[in-house]
Design an enzyme around this catalytic site. Structure first.
Site, short mmCIF file in Angstrom:
data_model
loop_
_atom_site.label_atom_id
_atom_site.label_comp_id
_atom_site.label_asym_id
_atom_site.label_seq_id
_atom_site.Cartn_x
_atom_site.Cartn_y
_atom_site.Cartn_z
N MET A 1 0.81 -1.19 0.00
CA MET A 1 0.00 0.00 0.00
C MET A 1 0.86 1.25 0.00
O MET A 1 0.33 2.33 -0.11
CB MET A 1 -0.95 -0.02 1.20
CG MET A 1 -1.84 -1.27 1.21
SD MET A 1 -2.58 -1.69 -0.37
CE MET A 1 -3.68 -0.31 -0.60
N MET B 1 -8.16 1.27 -1.78
CA MET B 1 -7.28 2.39 -2.04
C MET B 1 -6.69 2.91 -0.73
O MET B 1 -7.33 2.86 0.31
CB MET B 1 -8.12 3.49 -2.72
CG MET B 1 -7.34 4.65 -3.25
SD MET B 1 -8.43 5.79 -4.15
CE MET B 1 -8.70 4.88 -5.67
N CYS B 2 -5.46 3.40 -0.81
CA CYS B 2 -4.86 4.03 0.36
C CYS B 2 -4.31 5.39 -0.03
O CYS B 2 -4.15 5.70 -1.21
CB CYS B 2 -3.76 3.16 0.97
SG CYS B 2 -2.19 3.24 0.14
N LYS B 3 -4.06 6.19 0.99
CA LYS B 3 -3.49 7.53 0.78
C LYS B 3 -2.01 7.46 1.09
O LYS B 3 -1.60 6.87 2.09
CB LYS B 3 -4.17 8.53 1.70
CG LYS B 3 -3.59 9.93 1.63
CD LYS B 3 -4.19 10.84 2.65
CE LYS B 3 -3.64 10.48 4.01
NZ LYS B 3 -4.05 11.34 5.09
#
Length: 190
Positions: free
Chosen positions: A9, A64-66
């Protein structure tokens, strides 16, 4: 296992093991005239492809990741990623050290003790970035991964098509390419 999430990620990214495909013959290029200062800031991991069986086994659970890219003291990058794991937000930071030409970095996995190359293959700095990572966890255990980063949580269809074409050119098959679903969890500024 948290290390696996960090790598996947983060550059969304590296160091996961699994079933392997033959590596393609073509070498991956780096973004010409890469401008590291324009690459800084917030990105969202929108797509992944890997030769690791881990991705195929876990892709239904991924989201989704930031990630936030900041300059590091050595001229490299700090990549801090926040992602959902076991219903909690986790944050991990990776140090990408300069490795030759601008846009080329290396990352040493503290978990595996392996070093991975990370290349910014293509970016327009404002909308998307394509990254390619490769390395080895051990003899005969090659690892390859491509990542699509987007400045928004909703990348345009053309960017997804570009990513898919890039992945296929690197020898990834449809079942090894995943577009990560949006989530509202772990996406706020911290």
């Amino acid at each position: 296992m948290a290390t696996h999430h960090t790598l996947w990620m983060g550059l969304a990214l590296l160091g996961v093991l699994g079933g392997l495909q033959a590596a393609p013959e073509a070498q991956v290029s780096v973004q010409p005239n890469f401008q590291q200062d324009k690459f800084l800031g917030r990105w969202f991991s929108a797509g992944l492809a890997s030769n690791s069986s881990w991705l195929r086994e876990k892709k239904a659970a991924l989201s989704m990741c930031k990630s936030v890219v900041a300059p590091a003291a050595d001229g490299g990058l700090n990549l801090t990623s926040t992602f959902l794991r076991k219903n909690q937000c986790e944050t991990r930071t990776m140090l990408l050290q300069p490795a030759g030409s601008l846009g080329s970095y290396s990352y040493r996995s503290p978990h595996w003790g392996s070093t991975y190359s990370v290349s910014v293959v293509e970016t327009d700095y404002d909308q998307y970035a394509l990254l390619y990572s490769q390395g080895s966890k051990g003899p005969g255990e090659d690892f390859r991964m491509a990542t699509l980063y987007s400045r928004t949580q909703t990348p345009r269809a053309e960017l997804k098509e570009k990513f898919t074409a890039f992945c296929k050119a690197q020898g990834f098959t449809e079942d090894t390419i995943v577009f990560l679903p949006q989530t509202d969890k772990c996406m706020t500024e911290q």
